[in-house]
Design a protein around this motif. Structure first.
Motif, PDB file in Angstrom:
ATOM      1  N   THR A  73       0.808  -1.226   0.000  1.00  0.00           N
ATOM      2  CA  THR A  73       0.000   0.000   0.000  1.00  0.00           C
ATOM      3  C   THR A  73       0.839   1.272   0.000  1.00  0.00           C
ATOM      4  N   ALA A  74       2.158   1.136   0.036  1.00  0.00           N
ATOM      5  CA  ALA A  74       3.037   2.314   0.035  1.00  0.00           C
ATOM      6  C   ALA A  74       3.135   2.888  -1.375  1.00  0.00           C
ATOM      7  N   SER A  75       3.346   4.191  -1.435  1.00  0.00           N
ATOM      8  CA  SER A  75       3.678   4.832  -2.712  1.00  0.00           C
ATOM      9  C   SER A  75       5.048   5.472  -2.538  1.00  0.00           C
ATOM     10  N   THR A  76       5.773   5.596  -3.620  1.00  0.00           N
ATOM     11  CA  THR A  76       7.129   6.140  -3.550  1.00  0.00           C
ATOM     12  C   THR A  76       7.301   7.265  -4.551  1.00  0.00           C
ATOM     13  N   ARG A  77       8.210   8.178  -4.220  1.00  0.00           N
ATOM     14  CA  ARG A  77       8.564   9.233  -5.160  1.00  0.00           C
ATOM     15  C   ARG A  77       9.965   9.720  -4.822  1.00  0.00           C
ATOM     16  N   PRO A  78      10.701  10.137  -5.830  1.00  0.00           N
ATOM     17  CA  PRO A  78      12.066  10.626  -5.576  1.00  0.00           C
ATOM     18  C   PRO A  78      12.045  12.006  -4.932  1.00  0.00           C
ATOM     19  N   LEU A  79      13.036  12.258  -4.109  1.00  0.00           N
ATOM     20  CA  LEU A  79      13.267  13.578  -3.525  1.00  0.00           C
ATOM     21  C   LEU A  79      14.695  13.993  -3.880  1.00  0.00           C
ATOM     22  N   ALA A  80      14.975  15.270  -3.797  1.00  0.00           N
ATOM     23  CA  ALA A  80      16.352  15.727  -4.020  1.00  0.00           C
ATOM     24  C   ALA A  80      17.229  15.143  -2.914  1.00  0.00           C
TER      25      ALA A  80
END
Length: 90
Positions: A28-35
């Motif tokens: 159920t997790a979502s991921t996204r890149p960060l600086a």
């Protein structure tokens, strides 16, 4: 057409494997890149639903990130946020 940097290609592979491992353990997790913050090669935000134990997910993410570091030599930082808190700061 420019050549792809081999290091960037390996980093992309490492990130893809990390994201896959996190989703396998926390579907159920979502991921996204960060600086990246400082000396990390990559920073990944992992958003989890309200009610899910943040500490448990942090432990899972750290375990997978350490495996990636051992295998590929990249330092990937994971930041776990509860979805509502993450969305409120956006």
């Amino acid at each position: 057409m420019s050549a792809v940097d081999p290091r960037e290609k390996r980093l992309a592979e490492a990130v893809a494997i990390l994201v896959e491992a996190i989703h396998r353990d926390v579907p159920t997790a979502s991921t996204r890149p960060l600086a990246p913050y400082d000396d990390e090669d990559f920073t990944l935000e992992v958003r989890i639903p309200v009610g899910m134990d943040r500490d448990t997910v942090m432990d899972i993410c750290i375990r997978h990130a350490l495996a990636i570091e051992e295998r590929f030599g990249f330092l990937i930082l994971t930041r776990v946020k509860v979805a509502e808190a993450a969305e409120a700061n956006a």
